[in-house]
Scaffold this motif. Structure first.
Motif: not given
Lengths: 186, 411
Positions: B383-388
């Motif tokens: 459920g974690l959203k990562m921003k790369i």
């Protein structure tokens, strides 16, 4: 003799130029009013286009609200099929009412209110309602400018000669339409 | 509306003529000092050429330069639907011929500006900080203020007057510095090469006059420019109230902007300052000495005028509120006031009541800025959203919460 002729010619030229200028201003104002009128149509059509999407998105969440959906669909098809301005205005009023009722019902469905797709539709709908009322506002502004020009001296003479007639303001026929449907999203 | 535009045009022309006269006079006097009595015309020509070149440059690409200097990114409807919609609403309300281009500036200081020579080429830019803090009604107020600037042709005025001001400052600086250095070097040439023996006295008088003109001209031009720019801010506020029928929206937006603790806007300079909705330069004691040289009226005054409009949203109403607050004559041209207008106020939008959304809103704006700057978004199964970021190297990344290794989608 010669001087008198030149003076007469000059005065004549000035008058012709003034007439041309006023005539062009009248045409410009009339076109602006027409354009503002067509903006209202554009936004009403946009509202019609949004509704199927809205219903499609909401249907899955709101299983027990058939009546609300039917009211909207019916008002929409009436508004789209309306022949004259009076009918259209009445039907749009009903549609606005149905939509605001729908938005009240939405309050009972927190899942729906969290749906990303629904949220963006909501923004579009709010904006469309705003655009409709701003388009009306702008149409009335333009008509006011046009009517002022037609009634004021000296442009009233030219308006009379070339058959420019006063425009009517956009008055809302149905009482419910007077208030732009307040779409409550809180 | 039309009366206002006409009055603005007239004022602008008067201002331009005065400034042009100052510019030419300065060129003439300086020319006479530098090149002898016949040099007046020559100096005048040089001044004209400098002014023409600068005007052409700013006319052909002024707005692009400004937008690039502010590091603004052009956005479409998909990136920030609400901003785009609000701009379109105001475009309709003001009957602009085309939709202004919409830009976002990645800066936490809340501010906004409009640019472009005429309504056909206008652009509106807002900062990310503004989007993060304002609700829909407030954003609408700010955009309406900017659209009023476009409708009133203020942008053209700022461009033209700014360039003229720039030319005057430039010429005066070059002259004064030139005088300073040549007197440092002790050159006697200037005094001996006058028009014969008796001309020396006249030459010195001319020199003094030239120095006085060169010092006074920029100051005068500045004061004139700032006075008109403040007036235009009031007019744009009046226009915003009229377009939205809701002065409270702009008032509370201004309140939020004034009370904002973030540092001042990064990319800004004195000449572009009049275009912003609130003075981008932060000063402590705004109400005192800075009044004459400020590009913007005190924000507290603007807020109280807007809040005093309780009867309607017409220019007339704004004018009344203005007189009440400042005890000065009206800012709105008579022609616009006397027109019979009965404009009712409207109610607040539904969103206005919610105040707990701010953090959420800031996060959304942050995501939008990242999307614009080509970040890749990656959702993990936990459920974690990562921003790369776009400069991330390698194609695997470890989820910081569940320690699962994820593939970075091809960019």
């Amino acid at each position: 003799m010669k001087i008198a002729l030149i003076v007469i010619a000059a005065v004549f030229a000035v008058i012709v130029l003034a007439v041309i200028g006023i005539y062009n201003a009248l045409v410009r104002l009339r076109n602006q009013a027409d354009n503002a009128w067509s903006q209202i149509d554009v936004q009403l059509k946009r509202r019609h286009d949004l509704i199927p999407n809205l219903i499609e998105t909401a249907k899955g969440y709101m299983k027990h609200e058939r009546g609300t959906f039917e009211a909207i669909t019916e008002a929409r098809s009436k508004a789209m099929g309306a022949g004259n301005v009076a009918d259209a205005s009445k039907a749009e009023g009903m549609l606005g009412e149905a939509l605001s009722k729908f938005m009240l019902v939405v309050e009972n469905y927190p899942d729906l209110k969290a749906n990303q797709n629904f949220l963006s539709l909501q923004e579009e709908l709010t904006s469309t309602e705003n655009k409709i009322s701003f388009a009306r506002q702008s149409f009335n502004d333009q008509v006011l400018g046009f009517n002022n020009k037609i009634q004021m001296f000296p442009s009233n003479i030219i308006a009379g000669t070339f058959g420019f007639v006063k425009r009517d303001f956009f008055e809302i026929e149905v009482a419910a339409e007077r208030e732009v449907p307040k779409v409550s999203f809180s | 509306m039309w009366e206002l535009i006409r009055a603005n045009k007239r004022n602008s022309i008067i201002l331009m003529v005065i400034m042009a006269a100052v510019l030419l006079l300065m060129g003439f006097v300086i020319g006479m000092v530098m090149f002898g009595p016949e040099g007046g015309m020559f100096g005048l020509m040089i001044a004209t050429v400098i002014w023409l070149v600068m005007t052409l440059v700013s006319f052909s690409s002024g707005d692009q330069i400004l937008l690039a200097a502010s590091k603004a990114t052009r956005v479409t409807h998909d990136v920030h639907p609400q901003l785009f919609n609000v701009v379109e609403e105001m475009k309709i309300a003001a009957s602009l011929p085309v939709m202004p281009k919409v830009y976002i500036i990645n800066d936490p200081a809340p501010n906004a500006f409009a640019t472009g020579r005429n309504p056909n080429t206008a652009s509106v830019a807002v900062t990310a900080g503004l989007l993060g803090r304002l609700n829909r009604d407030e954003l609408q107020g700010v955009i309406a203020h900017e659209v009023s600037h476009i409708v009133n042709r203020d942008i053209l005025f700022v461009t033209l007057a700014g360039v003229m001001l720039g030319s005057i400052v430039l010429i005066s600086q070059v002259f004064l510095r030139g005088m300073f250095y040549s007197s440092m070097m002790g050159s006697r040439r200037r005094y001996s090469s006058g028009s014969g023996g008796g001309g020396g006295g006249a030459q010195i008088v001319m020199l003094v006059v030239a120095i006085v003109v060169a010092i006074l001209a920029p100051i005068m031009a500045y004061l004139l420019y700032f006075a008109l720019s403040r007036r235009r801010e009031y007019l744009a506020d009046a226009g915003a109230a009229r377009l939205t029928r809701y002065p409270e929206g702009l008032a509370s937006a201004l309140e939020k902007i004034a009370g904002d603790p973030s540092p001042q806007l990064a990319a800004v300079n004195k000449v572009t300052a009049p275009m912003y909705i609130a003075n981008p330069f932060k000063k402590k004691n705004q109400r005192k000495l800075s009044d004459l040289t400020s590009t913007h009226p005190p924000i507290s005054e603007r807020i109280s005028i807007l809040r005093n409009m309780t009867q309607g949203a017409s220019f007339n109403e704004y004018s009344k509120a203005y007189t009440e607050i400042t005890h000065a004559a009206s800012v709105v041209p008579i022609a616009a006031v006397s027109k019979k207008e009965d404009i009712a106020l409207r109610q607040a939008g539904a969103e206005a009541k919610k105040e707990d959304r701010r953090e959420n809103q800031m996060r959304q704006v942050g995501d939008i800025m990242r999307k614009v700057n080509q970040f890749v978004f990656l959702s993990c199964v936990c459920g974690l959203k990562m921003k790369i970021p776009p400069n991330f190297k390698g194609n695997k990344v470890k989820c910081p919460r569940c320690r699962k290794t994820l593939d970075v989608a091809s960019k």
